[in-house]
Structure formats: C-alpha cells, structure tokens
Design an enzyme around this catalytic site. Structure first.
Site, PDB file in Angstrom:
ATOM      1  N   LYS D 184      -4.117   1.814-115.624  1.00 18.40           N
ATOM      2  CA  LYS D 184      -4.201   0.882-116.758  1.00 18.40           C
ATOM      3  C   LYS D 184      -3.770   1.565-118.061  1.00 18.40           C
ATOM      4  O   LYS D 184      -3.122   0.956-118.912  1.00 18.40           O
ATOM      5  CB  LYS D 184      -5.630   0.356-116.898  1.00 18.40           C
ATOM      6  CG  LYS D 184      -5.869  -0.539-118.129  1.00 18.40           C
ATOM      7  CD  LYS D 184      -4.945  -1.747-118.167  1.00 18.40           C
ATOM      8  CE  LYS D 184      -5.387  -2.849-119.100  1.00 18.40           C
ATOM      9  NZ  LYS D 184      -5.878  -2.487-120.391  1.00 18.40           N
ATOM     10  N   GLU D 191       3.279  -0.892-122.394  1.00 16.84           N
ATOM     11  CA  GLU D 191       3.155  -2.081-123.270  1.00 16.84           C
ATOM     12  C   GLU D 191       3.532  -1.741-124.712  1.00 16.84           C
ATOM     13  O   GLU D 191       4.282  -2.482-125.356  1.00 16.84           O
ATOM     14  CB  GLU D 191       1.707  -2.560-123.185  1.00 16.84           C
ATOM     15  CG  GLU D 191       1.342  -3.766-124.008  1.00 16.84           C
ATOM     16  CD  GLU D 191      -0.187  -3.972-123.953  1.00 16.84           C
ATOM     17  OE1 GLU D 191      -0.704  -4.245-122.858  1.00 16.84           O
ATOM     18  OE2 GLU D 191      -0.858  -3.841-124.996  1.00 16.84           O
TER      19      GLU D 191
END
Lengths: 333, 333, 333, 333
Positions: D184, D191
């Site tokens: 993550k 991102e």
C-alpha cells in the site's frame, strides 16, 4: 592594443578599467553619455555614437559588446553595417550561443569576424580577473590574445605559468563561433546546480531542530516518528565558514555564501524569489536535444521556476484530486 | 596533549602523522600489527591490544576511532567497558549520526563522553589539513581543542586569525553528540550534488558535437532537429582547467577534476560504476523526515544507484508497456 | 464523407478500417503498393501516387497523413503543390507542434487549410477508438466532424451522450493549427511520467527482499541497516492485477502492465533500453520556455536517456573525482 | 462471518456498511458514541468500550482497526491485552509497514495474529469496493477471506471470475505481516507520481498562451525567444475530458480530475498547499534503503514539500548568492 567597448554597465565598465590597467587603449561608447564621460575621465577615449566609435578605431577594428542579450543581435547588425572586411565584433554578454552561430554565418558574408566570449567573474572580476570562454575564427582570436590575457586572472592569482596553452591563465579558445557562449551556458547550468546543492544542504541543517517543534497530529500532517534525532540547533553561518577550510566542498561560491551569512544571518533582505536569466534554460534544452540526462541541473532550474510562483496551478490541481478521491480538504498554512 | 588513536588506515594513519608533527603524543592501535609498527617507527607509542591502548593513556583518556562505520558501534561498547568516568571516546569515521545520538546516551550512564567528529579532506588531509565538524559535550570538546587545531588546516592555508571562534581555522563545535556527524552527513550530501552538477555539465560539453553524428531515422530514435547548433568538439579537460581561474564555479572539486582529466583525458580506467557510502542516503532520509525538498541532492544519489545497475527492472517494465500500447519493440543498443 | 489517407502503416491502416466501418469512403496511398492493395481488398479506393490520390478526391479535398514525423513536412509541401484553395491537409502523426504552426502559416498563403491531429490509442485504437486532439481553422474542423466522430471511441465505450461538446466522445478541437499536436505532446509527456511512476514503484516492490541478500561489507557498499524490514518476496504481477480493481492508481496503462507481467513475469524479452520518440523532449522544452516546473516529466525523460547509455561519461567523471579526493577505486559490478 | 470494527470514521463506517450489505455481522466501537449509535441503527452491534467489543465477539475473534496511524500502535497493545491466543487483529489504516513487522513479532509471543491491510478506494469505496493489499499469517488471512471478498470490488465491476487467485477480484495476500502495508505504501508513492505527472502536464497546457503576455525585458527575466509558438488558449477541463476516452493516459485519477475541473474550472477553492500523509515519504525511504532510483516518486514528494513552504530558506540562500557574485537584487513578484 586598441579596442572598442560598447555597453559600459557594471560588467563593461570594469572590463574597460581592467584593460586600461594593462595598458590597452579603449575607445568606449554607451547610450548613457554619463557612463562614457566617467570612463573618459579615467583615460578612455569617449565616443558619442556608434559611428564615432567605429571612426575612432584603427583597422582592423575590434569592437567588444557588453549588452543585454535581448538587444545584442540588433546592435551587431547595425554595427556590421558600419564596419569592413577584416574587422571583428566580439559579444561578451550572456547571449544564446545559437545567436552566435547564426550571426557569425551572416557576418562571414561581409568578411567580418564574430567572436563570442563567455565571461564569468561577476562583480568581482575587476580585481579577480574574468574567466573567458572564447568561440570564433582562429585569426581573430589570435589578434585579441593580449586583450584576453589582460581580462583574465593574472598568473599570480593561481594560474600556472609553465602550463601549455592559455587555460591555466583563465582564458580558452573553445572552438568556432558559438563555442564560447556554449561553454559559458553550460558553466551557468553547473552554477545553478552547485548553488542548489548548497542551498538544499543548508536547508536541511536549518531543519535539524524539527524534533523540538510541536507538530499537529491531524491526518493532513505527516508525523515525525523519531524526534530524538532532530534536536540540533545548527549555526548555519558557522558551518558555511568551517566548510571553507579543508573540506571537499570548499569553493568560491561557498566563500561568498559564508560572507553573506556572516553579514545577514537571517537573510532578512530576501524573500525567496530566485530569477533565472536564460543560460540555465538553454543548458537543459541543449541536454535534451543531445539526449544527455541532467536531473541535477534541471532540478535546480525548476526550483527557481517554483520560487517564481509557476507551480501554483499544478498544486491546486493536486489539492483538487486529493479532495476528489480522499475527501481531503486543504490544510491552511 | 596525549591521545589514543585506533584504526590506522589511510585516514587514521595520516591523522596520527599530522598530530605528531604538531607535537602531540599519540598512542596507537590497529588490528594489523604492521600498521602499528610503522607509526611506532615514526614516533608513536604502539599498543598491541585495546587493553594496552587504554592502559598506556593517562586519565582522563581520549581515544579517537577511525574505523569502518559497520564496526564502530561494537568497538565503542568494548572500549567503554575498559574505560572510566571522565574519559572520552571520539568517533571520527563516517558513521550515521543517529548512532552517535544513541551511543552518547548509553555512555552517559557510565559518565564517559562521546564526541563525534565528521572529517573531510580525504587523502589530501595530511598536507592540507582536515575540516572537522564536531558534536559532543562542551567539556570534552574543550579538552580536545589543541588536537582539533592540529588536525585542521593551519592558518597559513586560508584561515583568518582574527575571526572569532574556530570555524575560520577549520573546525567547529556544531552541537551535542550527533551534531558533528549530522553536519558531515549533509556535507557529503552537498558533495554528491556538486559532483553531479559538474558531471552533467561536462557530459553536455562532450555531446556538443552530436550534430556531426549520423542518427538513424527510425521511429525509435528521437530526431535532432537543428544539427547546425551541435558542431562543437570541446576539449573537456581544457574547459575544466579554464574554469578554475576566475569563474563562479571554481572549487577544489573542480581542481581535482581538471587534474584527473589532464592525467587521463579519456577516463579510460573507469567503467562508470559509482559507489555511494551512506551519507548521501542518510542526508536524503533526514530531508524527508523534516519535509525539506532536496531534488538536487536526491537526483545525484539516484544517478549513482542507476550506475550500479538498480534501474534495470524499471526500464524493462517501461519497454514492456511501450510494446503493449504502441507495438514498440526495443531498439538494440 | 470521402477522405484521402496517405501512410498505411500500423496506425494509418487501422484508421482506414475504422473509418470504412463507419461508412466513410477512403482513398488510400502508400509508398508500399502492397499496403494499398491490402486496403483496396477491404473496400478502400487505391491510389498508386500522390497525384492519383489528389485526382481521385472530390473538392474540397481532405487528405490525412499518417507518416513518420521526419518526412511529414516534405510530403505536406509536395502535396500542397498538387492541391487547391479550399482543400485541407491533416497531419495525424507525431509531429512537433511547431511544424504545424509553421506549415499552417505557409499553406494559408495558398488558402489550403492545415489541421493537426494528435492521435492516441496505439495499436488498440482499431477496436477501442482513438482519442483525437485537434488543431486548425474552425471551418475545416467542422467539415471533418464525422471523420473525427468515427475514429474516436463510440459512446458505448464510456462517452456521455448528453455532455455538451465532443470531448466526452473522445475528440476535441483544442485551438488553431498547432494546438492539436501541442496537446498531444503534453499527453505523451504525462504518459512518460505515469509510466515511470509505475516502473519505479514496481522496482521498489521487486527490491522488498533486499534484507535476505548477502551484502558485502566493504567501504564501497552502503550498508542496509535494518534488514528485518526488507524480507518480502512480492509477486509483482499479482500486485499489478490487484491494483486494477478499486485502487486509486487504476488506469489503462496499469491494465496493460498487468497483462504484460502475466504473460512474461520475468520480462525476459526486454533488455531495458527505453526509446523516446520526441514528444517527451518537446514537452520539457515547452515547459522550460514557459517557466513551468516539470521535475516529474523531466525525470521520466532522463531515465530513458540513461537507459540508452547517455550517462556513462558523467559516471566516469564521478568515479574520477572520487578517486582523486578519497582514493576510492571503482568497485567491480 | 462475525467481525469487530474499531474506528468508525469516513473509512471505517463505510466499510462496516459494505460488510453488512454482504451479510456479515459487525460489532462496532468508536470513541464517539454517536458513530456507534449511527451504525447500530443500520444493523451493527454497538459496543461502548474496547472491553465490550472483545466480549461481544465469538472466538477466534477478529477485530479490524481503522484508526489514525499515530494511535494505532497503542490501541493494538491495549487490545491485545484483552484478547487471547488464536485471535486476530487487523490494521486497515495507513500505518507504516515497519510497525506491522514489529507488532506482529510482539503479538506472536501471545499467539495473537496480526494482519495488515492496505486499503485503497477512498471515499468512493462504499459503492466501488476497496482494493485490499494484505499481509499476515496464512491461517488468519484464510479465515478472513469472505470479509476481504465483501470489501473488495464485486466481480461485476471489472474483476475476472475465471482468473486464478483473488487479485482479479481486488484483494491479494501479499506476504507475511507488513507486506500489505508495504504494498500500500508503494501504491501511494506511485499515486503521488501519477498525480504530479498530470498536474505538471496541465500546468504546461495552462501556460500555452505565454507568448501573448507582456514580458518585462529586464536582466532578471528570462526572455521567451519564440512567442509565436505559445499562442494557445487551451481549455484544460475539456482536455482532461477528452483524454478519458481512448487515450493512453486514461485512468480513474483522470476521471476525477476531469470532474473536478468541470465543477470548478478555476480551482478557486484551492490555494495550492498540498499535504502528504506519510506513505510517500516512507516509499522514498524504502527506495533509498534498497538502492532503487526513484526520481519521479521523489520529485512528486518534494513538490508537495515546497507547496508547504519548506523551500523558502533555500531560496533565500540562492538569492543571497546571486547578489554576492553578480550584484543581482531580487525581483519583486
């Protein structure tokens, strides 16, 4: 020898002074008559117009321009119209080397030589000497040798008398027209990178006490997990000073930085808007044309762009995206 | 004064020599008896074990370590077990400043002082002096003042006798334990950035003749649209030399670069694998912890990582994506 | 409507097919007669020369070029000589937008319109539709509306029928001549950045087991201080797949990446040489001209340059500097 | 199955809803009794204390935490004291993966399992499903399979029923404890990079009319040499929309960006301060530990730092250097 100088600002005026100290005869012109008068009072021959400047010079003439890049090209064309085969125009300003390539080709049709000289040394050049990066035809560069030698640092200040060639004396014929400004362009690109390396480093030193500061614990603030390692109040100016003596990163830029921090430790006269004057941009564009990776030089340039406010739109977009996917509202400064 | 030195490699050995030249008494130890014998023949007192080293020193003892970072921590613990309240251990190696913070806290329980000294100057320090960045308790740092003064550059080589403080003489007490290695860490981070700035710039100069080269016209090769501007064969070594004299980017690193290019213009002994030894990594991690943007220092670090082969997997993925969306096959080198 | 297409490669051929499926009449030409014959057998009207192509089209003519950027300019000039006032030439290739600005100005003198269309969609466009970014005079763009609509993705594949304008249907008139290629240029610049973001991230995942590997303890190797945190053997392909479903970083590029990793988990067919085809370079140059900071887009570009071998000289210089100041010899790979 | 949920904020509350829709029994707790009451009214079993939460769950218990990273570690320890061998604690928050590695080791002594779940999907997850990256012992992960399946996107929204494994259904067991948060973390690093790639690109589009603007001709402003190439007024929002349809750079982030620009074309609600919440920092630190070059991910992070005002000191230093060597005074914004 005799040389004409046009553009008597901070750089041009001091170059005339340095040339006269070495015994050269300077015929000088500027759009500001006061600048001409000032240097005339110091021994230069004043000229009130371009025509007069040309007329007062013996053939073959050598006219050196120290003008803003934006107007240099136009002045060269005007001047060339007044000059003759065998004469030489020298551009010592911060022009794009591409202009030198183009101008040299145009002037060649008139048998006028174009010599481009990248000049480093800034406001300290009068005493310290100027580092000169020269492009142009061999014959013209040879004619100007004593002028270059006078402008460059004297041997006493670090040059090596026994070294072959002129580089050790602070001037170098780098190649055909354009090569001088090309090398100067890259010089300034490197300068941006070095300056940024120091500035980033000192910024870390300044932040070395981050662990002493209160940090809000909201979701929009990244936590500092090990505050015990950030408890240092570093005297940045003293560090700049100590690094000048014996360290691997000692340099003239560091000398100046240490002086600046000694004079104004809080840097209170500055707001943080950092201009860039062209060479840094041209350097990166040349790197891109030739496929050379320049992450450091580019990063230094972009930090200046950002300091000028040009990243704000991008930042607003990032905030808009964060709100859209995560419901994050902008934290107020 | 009397000082113990442990670790007599390239750095430690020369530091002993410089200390003895200044009249200090050095008791020396190394795991290699030959290193001990060599310095003993030059006037040092040899010690064949850590115990002997400790025993031969008067109280309060000062033992300086010049050891690989990987083993320093363990040696400090062993040594501390042999020492007493009031003694001082000095780590002059390239250790992580966090280790200094932790070790100082542990030794404080025994009332042993821990002083961390970042040491710059490399193989030239013996003659040129070492730039010293010092962290630790005031009392211990004061006791060691004459040692620092002897190791640092002498005033003759550029220091300013009249300046207050010691920075102008090449050594500085930067703060509590850890501050010395913190400042040295940032020093090396800046060093990486400066080195990369020069290297990128010279790489552009080298590519300035790109317009002379044949370029294949296939879809996998980006065209050079204006080859007339890339026709320069620049003598990179000569440019390095000229920049040393009067330019804004003159520095000691540039001096060394010019020498290296003069000795081996083709750099034929190098393959291009550039190691990094820790400080550059720690610098960037500290910047990230404290939220300081360091694009230049990071870029310099990443270029080293890439030179070590660590970008290949990412590059293969890029090629895989290009094939997938555009049908582009990899061009063969 | 009727349209001429010149250049029947991977892109041009499929665009003709997509146009014919939508009922348009295509007159096609290519230097390779086999390409012409193939499309003629699918229903296109073949033309064996530029002259024939022009002759077979009703006025006002519309000829779309899908050619390598390097030859497009020349072909436009040749074609313009055969065409008449009121006709339109469309360049759908990966040309520099500056060429479009210049060509449009030149053709305007002949009253021939120049329309530049940036075309994204790659080898998948035939089925998926092409995203079209259009620059040119209003009148010509209006005339071509049904052609653009046919090439763009159909509404079924995600467009919003009720949205005003054409953007939601996959094509957009971005501005005057040059605007289409400008927007496409920036599109590709972003593409480089996104690709690099994924590639760097997957590279970290791949390295997540670094703590399991032996690391040499020499001075030229930076130590991994906390190996316990790098003990993961991540299945990179599975991660690419899972991210496609519900994550913030899902994208079409990620879909393709997951497919590529599923087909060839070791990426064994790739060596890691990543080409760049111009738009990424032009994007960064436009950013520099306009003072826009683009550290991400530039970094992505430079990684490609480095993969092509263009950082080696800089790396050798770094090694030379390290040897000069620190006595560091290059570690062998 | 039955599951406990602690932390009923934006993320936790919606996850409970999604779980209940799939038929799971949720026992819920939050420090805010109103949050508990709200979900109880929707069918969850409320618990007013940690003790009650534990007491109301059948063995083996599974308690999922959705808490701020800063407090997660402490809550895990408190909770573990109330739980028994065979139970499992799940951390679904944005914690540092290193905490998971450490906590799992500590809880293993009590035979309590620790499962870390990276959760992507943001405020859209309730409807769209959450992408789950899971670390932990096989047995616990197996027990929770139906919970993961319920939270992840349903097959209808893009998953492939026939694919082996769970990745195509939006959840993946990535490895031992820590692996979920590690993946993550890298997800968020990517991102940042993707977001910055778009933001930089749109910023260039916005500047495409730079040639229409007056530019001061002073020495502190870099000239725009070819203004004719920067005459485009691009509708940035329309471009975002068109890129969604058929282009190589289509993505969910682009969908959101197009929506945001459609709603507020001037982005007038944003000032440009972009927070970062930890993962981006940890990603770069992991890259540095493992020697992976991440210029794009780092650049994206640094742009955020700069937007937070952390580059000002560095910029002031640059201005101080420019004044010192060149006599350049800062230009006023």
């Amino acid at each position: 020898m005799q040389i004409g100088m046009m553009g008597l600002g901070r750089m041009g005026g001091n170059m005339v002074r340095r040339l006269m100290r070495a015994g050269h005869e300077c015929v000088v012109h500027d759009i500001d008559p006061k600048s001409v008068a000032a240097l005339a009072s110091e021994g230069a021959v004043g000229a009130s117009s371009m025509e007069e400047l040309v007329a007062k010079l013996d053939k073959p003439r050598h006219i050196w321009l120290m003008l803003p890049a934006a107007i240099t090209g136009g002045v060269v064309e005007q001047l060339a119209a007044l000059m003759e085969a065998g004469d030489t125009i020298i551009d010592g300003g911060n022009s794009n080397y591409r202009d030198a390539v183009d101008l040299a080709a145009r002037l060649a049709a008139q048998q006028i030589s174009f010599v481009d000289v990248g000049t480093s040394g800034g406001v300290h050049g009068l005493e310290r000497g100027y580092c000169l990066m020269i492009g142009g035809p061999d014959e013209s560069v040879r004619q100007l040798d004593s002028v270059f030698a006078a402008l460059a640092p004297s041997l006493a200040s670090g040059g090596d008398d026994s070294a072959p060639g002129t580089a050790a004396r602070g001037y170098l014929h780098c190649g055909p027209s354009g090569a001088g400004h090309f090398v100067k362009m890259v010089h300034n690109g490197i300068e941006y990178g070095m300056m940024a390396a120091y500035a980033e480093g000192f910024n870390i030193l300044k932040a070395a006490n981050a662990g002493k500061q209160e940090r809000s614990a909201d979701a929009e603030t990244s936590p500092l997990s090990e505050p015990q390692y950030y408890q240092f109040d570093i005297d940045v100016g003293q560090v700049a000073e100590v690094w000048r003596h014996g360290s691997v990163i000692s340099s003239w830029l560091l000398d100046l930085t240490a002086d600046a921090l000694a004079d104004d430790p809080a840097l209170s006269q500055f707001g943080g808007r950092v201009s860039d004057s062209g060479e840094g941009r041209w350097t990166v564009k040349a790197a891109i044309d030739t496929g050379v990776p320049t992450p450091v030089l580019s990063s230094a340039l972009y930090s200046r762009f950002a300091s000028q406010g040009h990243s704000v739109y991008a930042e607003k977009l990032l905030s808009a995206m964060r709100l859209a996917f995560g419901g994050h509202f902008e934290k107020k400064g």
